[in-house]
Design an enzyme around this catalytic site. Sequence first.
Site, PDB file in Angstrom:
ATOM      1  N   TYR A 146       0.655  -1.235  -0.115  1.00 25.51           N
ATOM      2  CA  TYR A 146      -0.156   0.032   0.351  1.00 25.51           C
ATOM      3  C   TYR A 146       1.030   1.302   0.025  1.00 25.51           C
ATOM      4  O   TYR A 146       0.398   2.300   0.138  1.00 25.51           O
ATOM      5  CB  TYR A 146      -0.732   0.104   1.272  1.00 25.51           C
ATOM      6  CG  TYR A 146      -2.178  -0.723   1.103  1.00 25.51           C
ATOM      7  CD1 TYR A 146      -2.027  -2.272   0.934  1.00 25.51           C
ATOM      8  CD2 TYR A 146      -3.461  -0.575   1.307  1.00 25.51           C
ATOM      9  CE1 TYR A 146      -3.164  -3.247   0.967  1.00 25.51           C
ATOM     10  CE2 TYR A 146      -4.234  -1.347   1.286  1.00 25.51           C
ATOM     11  CZ  TYR A 146      -4.133  -2.779   1.011  1.00 25.51           C
ATOM     12  OH  TYR A 146      -5.263  -3.548   1.021  1.00 25.51           O
TER      13      TYR A 146
ATOM     14  N   LYS B 272       4.019 -14.030   5.780  1.00 27.42           N
ATOM     15  CA  LYS B 272       4.393 -15.164   5.038  1.00 27.42           C
ATOM     16  C   LYS B 272       5.959 -15.242   4.635  1.00 27.42           C
ATOM     17  O   LYS B 272       6.442 -15.154   3.507  1.00 27.42           O
ATOM     18  CB  LYS B 272       3.639 -14.739   3.384  1.00 27.42           C
ATOM     19  CG  LYS B 272       3.738 -15.993   2.315  1.00 27.42           C
ATOM     20  CD  LYS B 272       2.458 -16.737   2.640  1.00 27.42           C
ATOM     21  CE  LYS B 272       2.735 -18.213   1.718  1.00 27.42           C
ATOM     22  NZ  LYS B 272       1.559 -19.186   1.866  1.00 27.42           N
TER      23      LYS B 272
END
Length: 359
Positions: free
Chosen positions: A124, A190
């Site tokens: 973002y 992750k």
Amino acid sequence: MPYEVTFIPGDGTGPELAEATRRVLEATGVEFSWDEQPAGEDVYREEGNPFPERTLESIKRTKVGIKGPTTTPVGSGFRSINVQLRTELDLYACIRPSKAYERVRTRFPETDIVIVRENTEDLYAGIEFEKGSEDNAKLREFLGGLGAPIREDAGISIKPISVFGTERIVEAAFDYAESNGRGRVTAAHKANIMKFSDGLFLEKARQVAERHPEIEFEDRIIDNLCNQLVSRPEEYDVIVLPNLYGDIVSDLGAGMIGGLGLAPGANIGTEAAMFEATHGSAPKYKGLNKVNPTALMLSGVLMLRHLGEFAAADRMEGAIAATIAKGEKVTYDLKPTRDDPTAVGTSEFADAVIEEMNK
Ligand code: NAD
């Protein structure tokens, strides 16, 4: 001394929701001095700017704001007010509790989690290279030279995650846990795939956790977290995540507790904090005294806790929960069917909460 708070009614259904919330906040007995300021479509029509400078100045001065939802004027060329607020005030932590209250229809009645989302970095950050652009070609050439070729017809978004950004968001998660009596923080990532961005997030999260030995810490790979949240939600407490995962899991959390009308939020930075519902301005219901003010009221509860008014916050949350649990004086979305004629309006729901609080 009353707390000075910037009060932004917003537009669409915002003013109705904000007024209902203000009345309930005042009924707690905590004293406020409201500095009412405009934002959104209505002030955009009058002044050509949906987020006037005086509104920003007020928040900078009071350091605390509560905001009704605002419509993003389509095609105005203005950035979303919420994005502007986050950027101008460096509101780096988005805090979204998801708690399933009694009698609300949900398949996950044990849910009581708090999502702490990093607000400034990750995919973002806005570092993007359009397919076919000159900068995209330069970047691909550079990466090709490093042995990391990218197809010519690719668009590229960059995912920065820094030590600074990670440490402060994980600290915010532990701070929240400590001041709100929560026992565990889970970091989601992750790191097995994105070693240098999510890997850094995990490594720094572990280091911050060592500074808070009284709070349990664990980590989960993001896909596994999503799986476990819907199978064993009761095992989760405070969850800290980078921006993109935080965005997605926040909405998952809102869905798990029965919908957007119930999901509060806070955006917190070093200089200021802004409290607002997760949902938007629901413009089709504007002026109808119809929509559910719970999400904004619960954002008000978060504001009370932020101000250190824990007893008032507990009273207000208890009264909201009791009103919902009784199921009588609640808005249409909390009734068994949406056309239930016994549903009350926004303002009558606020009256019922105040009545509960005064018992
Ligand atoms: P929305 O959240 O305003 O409404 C979607 C639907 O959800 C509504 O039609 C309604 O059925 C339901 N809903 C929402 N809030 C409810 C409530 N309190 N009680 C009962 N039902 C409720 O989403 P949208 O229609 O996509 O967005 C409308 C505008 O709001 C857009 O301009 C968008 O940019 C803006 N928006 C603002 C914020 C904010 O100010 N924080 C957040 C999201 C969207």
